[in-house]
Design an enzyme around this catalytic site. Structure first.
Site, short mmCIF file in Angstrom:
data_model
loop_
_atom_site.label_atom_id
_atom_site.label_comp_id
_atom_site.label_asym_id
_atom_site.label_seq_id
_atom_site.Cartn_x
_atom_site.Cartn_y
_atom_site.Cartn_z
N GLU A 63 0.93 -1.09 -0.03
CA GLU A 63 -0.11 -0.07 -0.37
C GLU A 63 0.94 1.25 0.00
OE1 GLU A 63 -3.64 2.31 2.24
OE2 GLU A 63 -3.31 -0.03 2.57
N ASP A 137 -1.53 12.20 -2.96
CA ASP A 137 -1.50 13.65 -2.86
C ASP A 137 -1.86 13.93 -4.34
OD1 ASP A 137 -0.94 16.47 -2.66
OD2 ASP A 137 0.27 16.00 -1.09
N TYR A 213 -8.53 10.16 4.92
CA TYR A 213 -8.30 11.45 3.80
C TYR A 213 -9.86 11.43 3.07
CZ TYR A 213 -7.70 13.96 -0.33
OH TYR A 213 -7.93 14.74 -1.36
#
Length: 231
Positions: A63, A137, A213
């Site tokens: 991951e 991101d 997130y």
């Protein structure tokens, strides 16, 4: 300077590495547990299943950018015979994952508290049998987008370490990143997109564990789920 050293020098870790101050317990875990389960950064040693785990794992999954570790910890608990590598450059995320590892006494997780691109060249070819890149991101500003993770050099390294037939899941809630990632991965040629209908990229996979997130909903679109297979 060797080609490998130049490659590592040119990597710019996405995001900032420091966050809010750690709690006392988190700092203790970073000081005591992390050194026991982390992959060493300053090493040239090959990374294999047997080098990571006392008993070679049935398979090894990766991951990339695990955030707070919610998905990583759930997978490790579900599949105790699978070895999981989690890479994350944010120390507060690493500390949260360490808390989950300690709480559940997990023996099948190894962490790399930095940019995964630093260790991909050391991984044994075909080591990774499944890979997750969940809400990386997005670098939403146009001038920043060259720092996005999904780039040709990264895909070269990822393709080498993934076994033939290994699934790759990429998720994002930023429309421009979904478009760019799909284009780049398909252009690369080592991965086959598994979608057959629109719901295949619109609906959250049943086996997914929502990340911190993801639940913030900071993107500009509903989550997009891109499932690929290493050819």
């Amino acid at each position: 300077m060797t080609e490998d050293k130049i490659h590592l020098r040119n990597i710019r870790t996405f995001g900032r590495r420091d966050g809010r101050p750690l709690s006392r317990r988190q700092q203790t875990l970073v000081d005591d547990l992390l050194p026991r389960i982390s992959i060493e950064r300053e090493s040239d040693a090959p990374i294999t299943s047997s080098s990571l785990f006392d008993e070679a794992a049935k398979d090894v999954w990766l991951e990339i950018g695990f955030g707070g570790g919610e998905h990583l910890i759930r997978r490790a608990r579900q599949y105790p015979d699978i070895g999981l590598i989690g890479a994350e450059p944010f120390i507060d995320g690493v500390a949260k994952a360490l808390g989950g590892i300690d709480d559940h006494k997990l023996e099948n997780v190894r962490l790399f508290p930095d940019d995964v691109r630093l260790i991909l060249p050391r991984m044994e070819a075909g080591l990774i049998k499944r890979c997750f890149i969940l809400f990386p991101d997005p670098w939403p500003k146009r001038r920043q987008q060259k720092r996005r993770l999904i780039q040709p050099d990264f895909l070269d390294d990822l393709a080498r370490v993934m076994a033939p037939g290994a699934p790759l899941r990429f998720a994002t809630d930023v429309a421009s990143y979904a478009d760019e990632a799909l284009w780049r991965i398909l252009q690369h040629g080592a991965f086959e997109w598994q979608a057959e209908k629109a719901d295949d990229w619109r609906k959250q996979p049943e086996d997914h564990e929502a990340t911190r997130y993801q639940l913030k909903g900071l993107g500009d679109c509903a989550p997009v789920w891109l499932e690929f297979q290493r050819i």
